[in-house]
Design a protein around this motif. Structure first.
Motif, mmCIF file in Angstrom:
data_model
loop_
_atom_site.group_PDB
_atom_site.id
_atom_site.type_symbol
_atom_site.label_atom_id
_atom_site.label_comp_id
_atom_site.label_asym_id
_atom_site.label_seq_id
_atom_site.Cartn_x
_atom_site.Cartn_y
_atom_site.Cartn_z
ATOM 1 N N GLU A 73 0.791 -1.229 -0.097
ATOM 2 C CA GLU A 73 0.100 0.074 0.030
ATOM 3 C C GLU A 73 0.882 1.233 -0.117
ATOM 4 O OE1 GLU A 73 -3.583 2.069 2.489
ATOM 5 O OE2 GLU A 73 -2.731 0.168 3.360
ATOM 6 N N SER A 74 1.906 1.318 0.877
ATOM 7 C CA SER A 74 2.827 2.383 0.845
ATOM 8 C C SER A 74 3.543 2.600 -0.444
ATOM 9 C CB SER A 74 3.940 2.382 2.174
ATOM 10 O OG SER A 74 4.785 3.454 2.037
ATOM 11 N N GLU A 75 3.989 1.434 -1.075
ATOM 12 C CA GLU A 75 4.581 1.501 -2.342
ATOM 13 C C GLU A 75 3.800 1.959 -3.235
ATOM 14 O OE1 GLU A 75 8.104 0.894 -4.341
ATOM 15 O OE2 GLU A 75 7.873 0.447 -2.292
ATOM 16 N N LEU A 76 2.583 1.756 -3.289
ATOM 17 C CA LEU A 76 1.768 2.225 -4.518
ATOM 18 C C LEU A 76 0.942 3.766 -4.101
ATOM 19 C CD1 LEU A 76 -0.400 -0.815 -5.053
ATOM 20 C CD2 LEU A 76 1.130 0.043 -6.552
ATOM 21 N N PHE A 77 0.585 3.908 -3.017
ATOM 22 C CA PHE A 77 0.134 5.168 -2.745
ATOM 23 C C PHE A 77 1.124 6.056 -1.949
ATOM 24 C CE2 PHE A 77 -3.263 1.852 -3.045
ATOM 25 C CZ PHE A 77 -4.240 2.661 -3.936
ATOM 26 N N GLY A 78 2.237 5.715 -1.658
ATOM 27 C CA GLY A 78 2.995 6.738 -0.817
ATOM 28 C C GLY A 78 2.772 6.863 0.921
ATOM 29 N N HIS A 79 3.276 7.633 1.425
ATOM 30 C CA HIS A 79 2.929 7.892 2.709
ATOM 31 C C HIS A 79 3.365 9.119 3.392
ATOM 32 C CE1 HIS A 79 6.996 5.788 3.010
ATOM 33 N NE2 HIS A 79 7.288 6.995 3.960
ATOM 34 N N GLU A 80 2.481 9.600 4.398
ATOM 35 C CA GLU A 80 2.885 10.956 5.065
ATOM 36 C C GLU A 80 3.911 10.678 6.121
ATOM 37 O OE1 GLU A 80 2.108 13.934 4.323
ATOM 38 O OE2 GLU A 80 0.629 13.463 2.425
ATOM 39 N N LYS A 81 4.721 11.648 6.497
ATOM 40 C CA LYS A 81 5.601 11.502 7.760
ATOM 41 C C LYS A 81 4.870 11.057 8.965
ATOM 42 C CE LYS A 81 9.040 14.372 10.302
ATOM 43 N NZ LYS A 81 9.782 15.576 10.347
ATOM 44 N N GLY A 82 5.305 10.132 9.674
ATOM 45 C CA GLY A 82 4.945 9.554 10.914
ATOM 46 C C GLY A 82 3.522 8.646 10.552
ATOM 47 N N ALA A 83 3.245 8.473 9.513
ATOM 48 C CA ALA A 83 2.240 7.338 9.167
ATOM 49 C C ALA A 83 2.446 6.096 10.092
ATOM 50 C CB ALA A 83 1.941 7.248 7.697
ATOM 51 N N PHE A 84 3.576 5.515 9.968
ATOM 52 C CA PHE A 84 3.856 4.498 10.805
ATOM 53 C C PHE A 84 5.229 4.542 11.220
ATOM 54 C CE2 PHE A 84 4.165 3.991 6.098
ATOM 55 C CZ PHE A 84 5.525 3.648 6.040
ATOM 56 N N THR A 85 5.783 3.500 11.903
ATOM 57 C CA THR A 85 7.172 3.509 12.421
ATOM 58 C C THR A 85 8.102 3.258 11.180
ATOM 59 O OG1 THR A 85 6.218 2.229 14.347
ATOM 60 C CG2 THR A 85 8.740 2.154 13.951
ATOM 61 N N GLY A 86 8.910 4.323 11.346
ATOM 62 C CA GLY A 86 9.951 4.656 10.253
ATOM 63 C C GLY A 86 9.567 5.223 9.145
ATOM 64 N N ALA A 87 8.526 5.933 9.225
ATOM 65 C CA ALA A 87 8.159 6.810 8.094
ATOM 66 C C ALA A 87 8.438 8.348 8.604
ATOM 67 C CB ALA A 87 6.522 6.983 8.044
ATOM 68 N N ASP A 88 9.921 8.557 8.247
ATOM 69 C CA ASP A 88 10.395 9.898 8.901
ATOM 70 C C ASP A 88 10.269 11.096 7.912
ATOM 71 O OD1 ASP A 88 11.965 8.744 6.927
ATOM 72 O OD2 ASP A 88 13.955 8.731 8.301
ATOM 73 N N LYS A 89 9.633 10.905 6.667
ATOM 74 C CA LYS A 89 9.204 12.027 5.948
ATOM 75 C C LYS A 89 8.241 11.655 4.884
ATOM 76 C CE LYS A 89 13.113 10.620 2.952
ATOM 77 N NZ LYS A 89 14.232 10.616 1.950
ATOM 78 N N ASN A 90 7.798 12.522 4.335
ATOM 79 C CA ASN A 90 6.792 12.198 3.194
ATOM 80 C C ASN A 90 7.408 11.547 2.031
ATOM 81 O OD1 ASN A 90 5.067 13.642 4.702
ATOM 82 N ND2 ASN A 90 5.155 15.506 3.576
ATOM 83 N N THR A 127 -7.766 9.878 -8.393
ATOM 84 C CA THR A 127 -7.213 10.420 -7.215
ATOM 85 C C THR A 127 -6.850 9.294 -6.287
ATOM 86 O OG1 THR A 127 -9.293 10.476 -6.123
ATOM 87 C CG2 THR A 127 -8.769 12.363 -7.376
ATOM 88 N N ILE A 128 -5.857 9.724 -5.382
ATOM 89 C CA ILE A 128 -5.223 8.879 -4.443
ATOM 90 C C ILE A 128 -4.978 9.526 -3.016
ATOM 91 C CG2 ILE A 128 -4.148 7.368 -6.134
ATOM 92 C CD1 ILE A 128 -1.570 8.885 -4.560
ATOM 93 N N GLN A 129 -5.084 8.862 -2.135
ATOM 94 C CA GLN A 129 -4.723 9.502 -0.795
ATOM 95 C C GLN A 129 -3.403 8.508 -0.249
ATOM 96 O OE1 GLN A 129 -7.619 9.580 2.333
ATOM 97 N NE2 GLN A 129 -8.906 10.861 1.054
ATOM 98 N N ARG A 130 -2.376 9.439 0.075
ATOM 99 C CA ARG A 130 -1.260 8.612 0.818
ATOM 100 C C ARG A 130 -1.510 8.004 2.047
ATOM 101 N NH1 ARG A 130 3.505 13.401 0.082
ATOM 102 N NH2 ARG A 130 3.733 13.377 -2.027
ATOM 103 N N VAL A 131 -0.860 6.934 2.569
ATOM 104 C CA VAL A 131 -1.009 6.503 3.967
ATOM 105 C C VAL A 131 -0.627 7.216 5.038
ATOM 106 C CG1 VAL A 131 -0.241 4.232 5.373
ATOM 107 C CG2 VAL A 131 -0.410 4.101 2.905
ATOM 108 N N GLY A 132 -1.767 7.350 5.806
ATOM 109 C CA GLY A 132 -1.506 8.557 6.804
ATOM 110 C C GLY A 132 -1.907 9.986 6.597
#
Length: 368
Positions: A73-90, A127-132
């Motif tokens: 999911e993160s690979e496809l949609f991307g993620h926001e900073k702090g969305a999960f452990t280790g997500a230290d940046k957008n 349209t998509i939404q990033r994880v978090g």
């Protein structure tokens, strides 16, 4: 960028049909579903579609089977900073990377159900939404999917959403197997060797006519990917040498280091004069019963599947070769033995890449 003829090698009828489909669909924004066995070159078809399109963005590829479901999911949609452990940046996902270009989802049949609904929404709304994140991001992408699986059966058993299947199955392209375009093998081999020469200091082997005949006769369950492995094997074992049909069969299709002194050939030559060998209790060949179609009735009592197309093809090859051998290479007599028209047999020989054996008598050869 490489165009279709450079990516899809071959001039067989199957290859020409494939190229026509690519040329028709490439300029549009239509979603494409590429179907075919493992190793047939589905990714090359996707790249050819993108290269022949008018899209200015990149081709972004994702193998849905190679990425753990919890990370896909993160690979496809991307993620926001702090969305999960280790997500230290957008981080942008593959959808955003494919903005203006093409998103290629390989092995989409392995996509988890939990992500299929999000993919469906992205296809419908663009349209998509990033994880978090809670913000909708507009993306302009062209979707190309590929799978070797039977998606309708996955729909039936509930492991693939029916609405997503109908959404991606707009323009299906069935990629032919290597066995279905065996006449393309010499061209494909030439391309493989040229590609290898760019990266390695190799001395390419030379494959004889009988060698190519053996390559064409093989069923290639691994398709082009398996052929590439065989050619790499040939470079290791026969660098700078000519490869015969026997060597293709004994040393390449079955990995066995070639005997440089050809001791095995001498053994077989010595055995040619032997006769009257017992068949181990089976009796004379004339006494052995021929297989009857009804014998296959119990097949599924012992096996789960049968590749009917390849099985029938193998039987056809064996019988045609046997009839040609019996008739000393005279096609007319072989056709009569098989109860076929002579022109029909010739067409089958071309399709199956069967060589006419050298006649024992040149006079008989001239008659045929």
């Amino acid at each position: 960028m490489l165009q279709t003829d450079e990516l899809i090698v071959g001039n067989s009828a199957a290859s020409k049909d494939l190229k026509k489909l690519i040329d028709v669909v490439a300029p549009s924004s239509t979603t494409v579903l590429i179907l075919g066995e493992t190793g047939v070159g589905k990714e090359l078809v996707a790249r050819s579609i993108h290269n022949s399109s008018n899209r200015t963005g990149e081709l972004i590829s994702v193998n849905c089977a190679a990425i753990p479901s919890e990370l896909l999911e993160s690979e496809l949609f991307g993620h926001e900073k702090g969305a999960f452990t280790g997500a230290d940046k957008n981080r942008k996902g593959r959808f955003e990377m494919a903005d203006g270009g093409t998103l290629f989802l390989d092995e989409i049949g392995d996509m988890p159900l939990s992500l299929q609904s999000k993919l469906l929404r992205a296809l419908e709304d663009r349209t998509i939404q990033r994880v978090g994140g809670g913000k909708d991001i507009n993306v302009d992408f062209r979707l190309v999917c590929a799978t070797h699986q039977n998606i309708p059966s996955k729909v039936d058993n509930g492991s693939f959403r029916a609405d997503l299947y109908y959404r991606i199955n707009v323009f299906p392209i069935q990629v032919p197997t290597l066995a279905e375009r065996a006449v393309d093998i010499p061209q494909i081999v030439e391309r493989i060797l040229s590609q290898m020469g760019k990266y390695d200091d190799i001395i390419p082997p030379e494959i004889s006519e009988s060698g190519y005949s053996e390559l064409g006769r093989y069923t290639w369950p691994g398709n082009v990917r398996e052929l590439r492995n065989v050619i790499e094997r040939a470079v290791v074992l026969f660098a700078g040498k000519s490869i015969s049909g026997t060597q293709v069969k004994e040393n390449l299709l079955r990995l066995k280091v070639p005997d440089r002194e050809e001791e095995m050939n001498a053994i077989w030559d010595a055995a040619d004069d032997l006769s009257g060998i017992s068949l181990g209790g089976i009796g004379d060949p004339e006494d052995a019963p021929l297989p009857h179609p009804s014998h296959y009735r119990d097949w599924f009592s012992y096996f789960d599947t049968i590749d009917l197309r390849r099985h029938l093809r193998d039987i056809e090859v064996v019988l045609i070769e046997a009839s040609l051998e019996k008739s000393d290479g005279m096609v007319s007599q072989a056709a009569a033995a098989l109860k076929l028209r002579r022109t029909t047999l010739i067409e089958k020989m071309k399709k199956l890449m069967i060589e006419k054996p050298v006649a024992q008598s040149s006079a008989l050869e001239n008659i045929d």
